[in-house]
Motif scaffolding. Structure first.
Motif, PDB file in Angstrom:
ATOM      1  N   CYS A 174       0.646   1.545   9.269  1.00  0.00           N
ATOM      2  CA  CYS A 174      -0.312   1.356   9.616  1.00  0.00           C
ATOM      3  C   CYS A 174      -0.694   0.275  10.890  1.00  0.00           C
ATOM      4  O   CYS A 174       0.695  -0.418  10.681  1.00  0.00           O
ATOM      5  CB  CYS A 174      -1.020   0.760   8.089  1.00  0.00           C
ATOM      6  SG  CYS A 174      -2.794   0.074   8.679  1.00  0.00           S
ATOM      7  N   CYS A 185      -1.984  -3.138   8.172  1.00  0.00           N
ATOM      8  CA  CYS A 185      -1.884  -3.722   7.637  1.00  0.00           C
ATOM      9  C   CYS A 185       0.015  -3.951   8.194  1.00  0.00           C
ATOM     10  O   CYS A 185       1.250  -4.627   7.219  1.00  0.00           O
ATOM     11  CB  CYS A 185      -1.529  -3.633   6.355  1.00  0.00           C
ATOM     12  SG  CYS A 185      -1.306  -1.549   5.751  1.00  0.00           S
ATOM     13  N   CYS A 243      -3.338   3.381   6.767  1.00  0.00           N
ATOM     14  CA  CYS A 243      -3.004   3.928   5.606  1.00  0.00           C
ATOM     15  C   CYS A 243      -4.021   4.245   5.081  1.00  0.00           C
ATOM     16  O   CYS A 243      -5.237   4.565   5.175  1.00  0.00           O
ATOM     17  CB  CYS A 243      -3.419   2.725   4.824  1.00  0.00           C
ATOM     18  SG  CYS A 243      -2.069   1.383   4.610  1.00  0.00           S
ATOM     19  N   CYS A 255      -5.021  -1.590   2.574  1.00  0.00           N
ATOM     20  CA  CYS A 255      -3.304  -2.360   3.169  1.00  0.00           C
ATOM     21  C   CYS A 255      -3.566  -3.989   2.255  1.00  0.00           C
ATOM     22  O   CYS A 255      -3.075  -4.255   1.950  1.00  0.00           O
ATOM     23  CB  CYS A 255      -4.667  -2.899   4.697  1.00  0.00           C
ATOM     24  SG  CYS A 255      -4.767  -0.981   5.440  1.00  0.00           S
TER      25      CYS A 255
HETATM   26 ZN   LIG Z   1      -2.540  -0.836   6.393  1.00  0.00          ZN
END
Ligand SMILES: [Zn+2]
Length: 160
Positions: free
Chosen positions: A81, A84, A114, A119
């Motif tokens: 991601c 994050c 994500c 996240c």
């Molecule tokens: Zn994420």
């Protein structure tokens, strides 16, 4: 983040028409969302899984964006991601139409996110991304949150 209500969520969207913002699927369980653990609110439309939404605080204002999930590959692929930095199989390429004239001209911005937009919960260990999902880092949680929010601000800035 502070708890949001449906009215302010609908008013926050920057990259869709007012009509679309009025009709889009806002979560019905807003009162039960874990606001204290959320850095931003993200959700998918249960009736249209390719549609996702993200609302973040930006200073005193709220910025909401409509996202479209690229068709998931037949085979799940691990990815990271871009917000994050969690690595798991449920990372999707999401595209956002740019705000204003750029968006009307068909321009969009993409990012790997994500797919459940959770996240904040991965960062806090409240959602498990599976083995190897989180790199071991010496950063504190507030530092990881800050990095995520910096990444998010960069993404939102590109949308305009
Ligand atoms: Zn994420």
């Amino acid at each position: 983040m502070r708890p949001l209500n449906e009215r302010e969520i609908r008013a926050s969207f920057v990259n869709c028409s007012k009509g679309e913002a009025k009709r889009l699927a806002v979560p019905r369980d807003l009162a039960d969302r874990p606001w204290d653990d959320l850095d931003f609110l993200g959700w998918r439309d249960p009736a249209a899984p390719e549609r996702a939404y993200l609302v973040a605080e930006s200073g005193d204002a709220l910025v909401g964006v409509v996202l479209r999930r690229a068709t998931p590959a037949a085979q799940a692929r691990r990815g990271m991601c871009s917000l994050c930095l969690t690595t798991h199989t449920d990372v999707s390429l999401m595209t956002a139409r740019k705000a204003g004239r750029d968006g009307q001209a068909g321009n969009s911005v993409g990012a790997y996110l994500c797919a459940d937009l959770a996240c904040s919960l991965y960062l806090r260990g409240k959602k498990d991304a599976g083995p190897g999902g989180r790199l071991h880092e010496s950063l504190t949680l507030p530092e990881k949150v800050e990095r995520t929010m910096t990444n998010l601000a960069g993404f939102l800035e590109k949308i305009g």
